[in-house]
Design a protein around this motif. Structure first.
Motif, PDB file in Angstrom:
ATOM      1  N   SER A  40       0.868  -1.182   0.000  1.00 37.23           N
ATOM      2  CA  SER A  40       0.000   0.000   0.000  1.00 37.23           C
ATOM      3  C   SER A  40       0.898   1.223   0.000  1.00 37.23           C
ATOM      4  CB  SER A  40      -0.903   0.017   1.232  1.00 37.23           C
ATOM      5  OG  SER A  40      -1.804  -1.061   1.235  1.00 37.23           O
ATOM      6  N   ILE A  41       0.775   2.054  -1.025  1.00 42.22           N
ATOM      7  CA  ILE A  41       1.579   3.277  -1.123  1.00 42.22           C
ATOM      8  C   ILE A  41       0.738   4.431  -0.597  1.00 42.22           C
ATOM      9  CG2 ILE A  41       2.857   4.806  -2.673  1.00 42.22           C
ATOM     10  CD1 ILE A  41       3.152   2.428  -4.591  1.00 42.22           C
ATOM     11  N   VAL A  42       1.215   5.058   0.472  1.00 41.15           N
ATOM     12  CA  VAL A  42       0.464   6.121   1.146  1.00 41.15           C
ATOM     13  C   VAL A  42       1.187   7.446   0.947  1.00 41.15           C
ATOM     14  CG1 VAL A  42      -0.405   6.962   3.360  1.00 41.15           C
ATOM     15  CG2 VAL A  42      -0.451   4.503   2.861  1.00 41.15           C
ATOM     16  N   ILE A  43       0.474   8.419   0.391  1.00 38.19           N
ATOM     17  CA  ILE A  43       1.061   9.729   0.087  1.00 38.19           C
ATOM     18  C   ILE A  43       0.147  10.817   0.640  1.00 38.19           C
ATOM     19  CG2 ILE A  43       1.842  11.279  -1.758  1.00 38.19           C
ATOM     20  CD1 ILE A  43       1.990   8.786  -3.585  1.00 38.19           C
ATOM     21  N   ILE A  44       0.713  11.740   1.398  1.00 39.27           N
ATOM     22  CA  ILE A  44      -0.058  12.916   1.773  1.00 39.27           C
ATOM     23  C   ILE A  44       0.423  14.082   0.927  1.00 39.27           C
ATOM     24  CG2 ILE A  44      -0.480  12.131   4.115  1.00 39.27           C
ATOM     25  CD1 ILE A  44       1.605  14.165   5.061  1.00 39.27           C
ATOM     26  N   SER A  45      -0.494  14.993   0.629  1.00 49.80           N
ATOM     27  CA  SER A  45      -0.131  16.127  -0.223  1.00 49.80           C
ATOM     28  C   SER A  45      -0.749  17.407   0.312  1.00 49.80           C
ATOM     29  CB  SER A  45      -0.608  15.883  -1.664  1.00 49.80           C
ATOM     30  OG  SER A  45      -0.113  16.889  -2.526  1.00 49.80           O
ATOM     31  N   TRP A  46       0.037  18.461   0.261  1.00 47.89           N
ATOM     32  CA  TRP A  46      -0.438  19.785   0.647  1.00 47.89           C
ATOM     33  C   TRP A  46       0.173  20.809  -0.312  1.00 47.89           C
ATOM     34  CZ3 TRP A  46       1.994  24.032   3.549  1.00 47.89           C
ATOM     35  CH2 TRP A  46       1.074  25.035   3.901  1.00 47.89           C
ATOM     36  N   LYS A  47      -0.659  21.290  -1.219  1.00 47.02           N
ATOM     37  CA  LYS A  47      -0.257  22.320  -2.183  1.00 47.02           C
ATOM     38  C   LYS A  47       0.929  21.882  -3.041  1.00 47.02           C
ATOM     39  CE  LYS A  47      -2.007  26.088   0.703  1.00 47.02           C
ATOM     40  NZ  LYS A  47      -1.727  27.384   1.349  1.00 47.02           N
TER      41      LYS A  47
END
Length: 265
Positions: A9-16
């Motif tokens: 499971s590839i988990v990515i958080i993104s902010w702007k």
């Protein structure tokens, strides 16, 4: 009927970081072969079209849309709670794959049962090495990291020891911790050590996670036989007095209080 679970499971958080995230996702799907995987993206209220980009171009991705910026550890935990894979790969949104790194990290973990978490080699866009595995920092090293634009501090023995600049980074090695931009770990370790510490909004959640990994009997490894380009944003170093920088400093002092000012196994 049992649900088919992916290998990773590839988990990515993104902010702007819409454009960088788009490149990251493109390269994941381009290069990842011979291993089953799912992608989970947590959009921390970017307000830059990130969620719309994913829904349009990657509709099969599991997307979590937050109504506010929840920070790093809390948002990653949202992804971890949705993950179905045997392994978890935490990636920053500003990463760019150039080869089948997911399979190489997967194979290493399969062959190394003592390893709880591993990080690959990270380089900048010019393929210069980034110091992504480190020794547990002293409080002075943490302060120096914020001031490394000052040449005497950047070249100090305190900082060089922390960032392991005395080592060529070309061999597999047990290390104190690997940074959160790329952390590949067994999902089963969460049952033993728990999730990332939600009290750390942004900052040393990666140190805390690896420290708890060591304390639980797992090893942390650096694996240099695959590399990923990291378009590092360094948002806390661009403005030492921004709101996010202050939250970062708060996370550092919280971490030291948590371990009675002794960060070591």
């Amino acid at each position: 009927m049992q649900e088919n679970k992916p290998d990773v499971s590839i988990v990515i958080i993104s902010w702007k970081m819409k454009d960088l995230l788009h490149k990251c996702l493109q390269t994941i799907y381009k290069f990842t072969k011979d291993v089953s995987f799912e992608v989970i993206v947590i959009d921390n209220n970017s307000l830059d079209g990130t969620s719309e980009m994913i829904e349009t171009n990657f509709p099969h991705i599991k997307l979590i849309k937050n109504s506010e910026n929840k920070g790093v550890a809390p948002a990653r935990n949202q992804g971890l709670k949705e993950a179905k894979g045997k392994y978890i790969l935490i990636l920053d949104a500003d990463m760019e794959l150039v080869e089948n790194s997911v399979k190489k990290l997967f194979d290493f973990m399969e062959a190394t049962p003592s390893c709880g978490i591993v990080g690959g080699k990270l380089v900048d866009k010019n393929l210069n090495l980034q110091y992504s595995c480190k020794r547990f920092p002293t409080l002075l090293a943490f302060i120096f990291r914020r001031l490394e634009w000052i040449k005497p501090i950047k070249n100090s023995s305190t900082l060089r020891h922390h960032t392991m600049e005395d080592w060529d980074h070309n061999e597999i090695k047990e290390v104190d911790y690997v940074i959160g931009a790329c952390q590949f770990f067994r999902k089963e370790v969460i049952e033993k050590i728990g999730f990332y510490d939600d009290k750390i909004f942004y900052g040393p959640e990666d140190i805390d996670f690896c420290l708890r990994m060591w304390k639980a009997g797992w090893k942390v490894y650096y694996y240099p036989h695959t590399y990923i380009i990291h378009h590092e944003q360094r948002i806390t170093k661009k403005n030492l007095f921004s709101k996010i920088s202050l939250k970062h400093f708060a996370g550092i002092f919280y971490l030291y209080r948590k371990y009675n000012f002794r960060i070591k196994v």
